[in-house]
Motif scaffolding. Structure first.
Motif, PDB file in Angstrom:
ATOM      1  N   ASP A   9       0.833  -1.194   0.000  1.00  0.00           N
ATOM      2  CA  ASP A   9       0.000   0.000   0.000  1.00  0.00           C
ATOM      3  C   ASP A   9       0.872   1.249   0.000  1.00  0.00           C
ATOM      4  O   ASP A   9       0.504   2.263  -0.576  1.00  0.00           O
ATOM      5  N   TYR A  10       2.059   1.131   0.644  1.00  0.00           N
ATOM      6  CA  TYR A  10       2.982   2.263   0.640  1.00  0.00           C
ATOM      7  C   TYR A  10       3.407   2.598  -0.782  1.00  0.00           C
ATOM      8  O   TYR A  10       3.491   3.748  -1.180  1.00  0.00           O
ATOM      9  N   ILE A  11       3.671   1.554  -1.583  1.00  0.00           N
ATOM     10  CA  ILE A  11       4.130   1.815  -2.945  1.00  0.00           C
ATOM     11  C   ILE A  11       2.985   2.330  -3.801  1.00  0.00           C
ATOM     12  O   ILE A  11       3.175   3.175  -4.670  1.00  0.00           O
ATOM     13  N   HIS A  19       0.705   4.343  -3.011  1.00  0.00           N
ATOM     14  CA  HIS A  19       0.555   5.788  -2.815  1.00  0.00           C
ATOM     15  C   HIS A  19       1.926   6.413  -2.649  1.00  0.00           C
ATOM     16  O   HIS A  19       2.127   7.263  -1.792  1.00  0.00           O
ATOM     17  N   LEU A  20       2.867   5.999  -3.487  1.00  0.00           N
ATOM     18  CA  LEU A  20       4.280   6.300  -3.254  1.00  0.00           C
ATOM     19  C   LEU A  20       4.561   7.786  -3.166  1.00  0.00           C
ATOM     20  O   LEU A  20       5.247   8.244  -2.260  1.00  0.00           O
ATOM     21  N   TRP A  21       4.021   8.557  -4.123  1.00  0.00           N
ATOM     22  CA  TRP A  21       4.394   9.967  -4.163  1.00  0.00           C
ATOM     23  C   TRP A  21       3.894  10.695  -2.929  1.00  0.00           C
ATOM     24  O   TRP A  21       4.611  11.489  -2.320  1.00  0.00           O
ATOM     25  N   ASN A  28       3.261   9.388  -0.028  1.00  0.00           N
ATOM     26  CA  ASN A  28       4.001   8.946   1.156  1.00  0.00           C
ATOM     27  C   ASN A  28       5.397   9.540   1.196  1.00  0.00           C
ATOM     28  O   ASN A  28       5.898   9.909   2.253  1.00  0.00           O
ATOM     29  N   LEU A  29       6.024   9.650   0.042  1.00  0.00           N
ATOM     30  CA  LEU A  29       7.343  10.282  -0.001  1.00  0.00           C
ATOM     31  C   LEU A  29       7.237  11.721   0.466  1.00  0.00           C
ATOM     32  O   LEU A  29       8.068  12.195   1.243  1.00  0.00           O
ATOM     33  N   VAL A  38       0.296   5.885  -7.717  1.00  0.00           N
ATOM     34  CA  VAL A  38       1.692   6.016  -8.101  1.00  0.00           C
ATOM     35  C   VAL A  38       1.847   6.023  -9.611  1.00  0.00           C
ATOM     36  O   VAL A  38       2.792   6.578 -10.155  1.00  0.00           O
TER      37      VAL A  38
END
Lengths: 407, 165, 120
Positions: free
Chosen positions: A2-4, A6-8, A10-11, A297
């Protein structure tokens, strides 16, 4: 996982937390993240030159049944690096009696608005509640911002023509500015049709509201915007003034080295931003049948993919159509595109007030567009027939062989 | 000394340098370019006042249309290339006197009047409100339509005058 | 809302810096050997005749005038277009806008018929 997905976002949130953890105030962290995003956008702009130029040359070459540049490794695709090194190391000749300040300022001033358009291009959907958004800057006037910056470039072109102290550069600059101002009115009117249908000028909102891509809903607005944008970019078939094989580069003739490269960079940066804007306004932006909700993402890649299709369409028209003459070009803008887009605007406004259901609106606007196109072609064919029958002498004027034989 | 103060000072400097450049420059084309700089400074003021619509309109019309018109008009007169005109003419003493008097009057008014200060921010849907007021019968629909008549008059007059050349 | 423009302001600064850095890099790397032939004005290989003055055709000015009028018209339509979809604005807003456009279309037709839009 899930982190990847919504990568942008989360970054962005991670960086924000990092900077505030170091003790920076909220606005300071935001400023640094803004700076990083801007650097990425500028790199994207420069990347446009590096990727688009070899792609253009190879694709056009294949359309013309020749190999294109194939010396730079691999298969000619790193041609842009070779060009960049060449332009960096060439002498920037200052023509004698040129106005030095204006001559040097013109290439700088033409690159700045080209790069600044990237601020309003939405690359990813707005994530609810995040402090850092990777989408466009949330300007209430996104579309108008694009048009306003496009018109600032005309001043830079006049500066380039004047500062070169060259008759032909000055003439070329006038003609280019003439072309630019002729095609701005149809472009603004077709953008107005989009704004009427959406109710806002913010580009992020326009993407969010587009349940059906506006290319299908209003083909007139989309195609006139594309044609006007191609004329604004001096792309074929409207590139009479920078025709590489005919006139010598028009207003850029006295520029060498990096200053010429600035004009070149500005042109390709503009091409990429216009392609992305077209895909935002008329092709649905970062939307792809709901994929962007599942995996945000992928949103920037969807945008770039659509922009790539638009760019390929531009290359296709370049390889297909001959150049049109300056008077035909200007006449097309004022006498055909302006009335067409005016009719389209009134039509869209009428339909928006007639019904509130988006599908009904889309259907009615599409129907109205097709009827308008049919009527326009009917009028043009009638006028053409009248021209041919009423004045056979006028027709033979067009063909120098016939008129010489008749004499 | 908030960030807005700093931005205001920078924008004022840009606008004023542009304005000074217009009148003090010897070459006509450079004056036109300084005028463009002044326009950009004023566009920045509009952004600071939170009327971004006017800022973009300023850029679009003043820089994108009127400045180009002015530059074309400069090119029409052959004096464009008769460079290095004199900056001052014979009546410059009287001119300076009038300008100083005007400045004194303006400063006096600025200092004496109790200007009302609006603390509220501009509404978020200001463009929509502006659009509604342009078409609402109680507000500005009549000026809206008269503006179109004014533009028609300008267009017809321009075509008539320019065609007589 | 004003904070969104800080993004634009930083973008402006970065864009100016980008242009200056690129030109500065080229200034460092490029040779500078001016000679009279290189710096002479380009005129298809022959020497220039006369000063740099071109026969500026009045047609450019007419096109710019017509453009100013239509630019202002389009700018008036932007707030109208944004406010148009809302509930409070009825069909009469369309009528007013059509009147506005019709008056200016008369102007366009006039300019067309008088040959102002013809590139001689």
């Amino acid at each position: 996982m899930d982190y990847i997905l919504h990568l942008w976002t989360n970054l962005g949130t991670g960086m924000y937390g990092l900077f505030t953890g170091w003790g920076l105030p909220g606005w300071g962290a935001k400023l640094i993240i803004d700076f990083i995003i801007i650097l990425l956008l500028v790199i994207l702009g420069v990347l446009s030159v590096i990727v688009l130029t070899p792609m253009e040359r190879k694709v056009i070459a294949r359309m013309q049944d020749r190999p294109g540049p194939n010396r730079a490794w691999p298969y000619g695709l790193s041609q842009a690096f070779a060009d960049a090194i060449k332009m960096l190391t060439k002498e920037m000749i200052l023509p004698k009696r040129a106005d030095r300040l204006i001559y040097t300022a013109a290439p700088i001033l033409i690159v700045i608005p080209a790069l600044m358009i990237y601020a309003v291009l939405p690359f990813s959907p707005v994530a609810a509640g995040a402090e850092v958004q990777f989408g466009a800057a949330n300007l209430n006037i996104g579309v108008l911002y694009f048009v306003a910056l496009g018109s600032v470039a005309s001043i830079a072109i006049l500066m380039a023509g004047w500062g070169s102290n060259n008759k032909f550069a000055l003439l070329g600059a006038f003609r280019v500015v003439n072309q630019l101002i002729a095609y701005e009115v149809p472009m603004i009117l077709s953008l107005l049709a989009v704004v009427v249908l959406t109710g806002t000028m913010a580009t992020q909102r326009i993407v969010e509201v587009q349940s059906i891509p506006y290319l299908i809903v209003m083909p007139i607005a989309a195609l006139t915007f594309l044609a006007s944008a191609m004329a604004e970019l001096n792309r074929s078939p409207f590139d009479l003034l920078e025709a590489e094989s005919e006139l010598v580069a028009g207003y850029q003739v006295e520029y060498g080295g990096m200053k010429f490269a600035m004009f070149y960079i500005a042109e390709y940066v503009n091409i990429l931003s216009t392609s992305i804007l077209f895909s935002t306004l008329f092709l649905g932006g970062y939307k792809l049948f709901g994929l962007e909700r599942v995996a945000p993402v992928l949103a920037p890649f969807i945008v770039m993919g659509k922009a790539g299709f638009v760019f390929f369409f531009m290359l296709w028209t370049r390889g297909t159509f001959p150049r049109i003459r300056l008077d035909q070009l200007v006449g097309l803008a004022w006498k055909f595109l302006v009335p067409l887009t005016l009719v389209n605007l009134v039509l869209v406004a009428l339909v928006v007030k007639l019904s509130a259901n988006p599908w009904a609106q889309a259907g009615l606007v599409l129907l109205g567009n097709l009827i308008t196109l049919a009527v326009a072609f009917l009028i043009m064919s009638l006028a053409d027939r009248r021209l041919k029958s009423a004045a056979p002498a006028a027709m033979s004027e067009a063909n120098p062989l016939t008129s010489a034989a008749e004499r | 000394m908030t960030i807005q103060h700093v931005v205001f000072i920078i924008l004022s400097a840009i606008a004023l340098i542009g304005a000074l450049g217009v009148v003090l420059n010897r070459r006509l084309f450079r004056s036109a370019l300084f005028l463009v700089l002044s326009f950009v400074g004023v566009a920045g003021f509009y952004i600071l006042l939170e009327v971004e619509l006017l800022a973009m309109i300023q850029l679009l019309i003043y820089v994108g249309a009127i400045a180009i018109l002015i530059i074309f008009a400069i090119m029409l007169s052959r004096q464009a290339l008769a460079a290095d005109d004199k900056v001052l003419n014979e009546q410059w003493v009287l001119g300076v006197l009038v300008a100083v008097l005007l400045l004194a009057a303006l400063v006096y008014i600025l200092v004496q009047v109790n200007w009302p200060v609006v603390e509220a921010a501009a509404p978020a849907n200001s463009i929509q409100r502006l659009g509604e007021s342009l078409v609402s019968p109680n507000e500005f629909v009549l000026p809206f339509e008269i503006a179109s008549v004014l533009l028609l008059v300008a267009l017809v007059g321009a075509v008539i005058i320019a065609r007589e050349k | 809302m004003l904070s969104d423009y800080s993004f634009i302001g930083v973008f402006l600064v970065v864009a100016i810096l980008f242009a200056l850095v690129a030109l500065g890099l080229a200034w460092l790397l490029s040779p500078r050997k001016p000679n009279p032939v290189k710096t002479s004005t380009y005129e298809c290989g022959i020497e220039t005749i006369g000063d740099t003055w071109v026969q500026f055709r009045a047609q450019y000015y007419i096109y710019a005038l017509v453009f100013v009028v239509f630019d202002i018209e389009a700018v008036f339509l932007f707030p109208w277009a944004v406010a148009y979809g809302t509930k409070g604005v009825g069909l009469w807003a369309l009528g007013e806008a059509v009147l506005f456009l019709a008056i200016l279309t008369v102007g366009l037709v006039y300019a067309w018929r008088k040959g102002a839009l013809r590139w001689m």
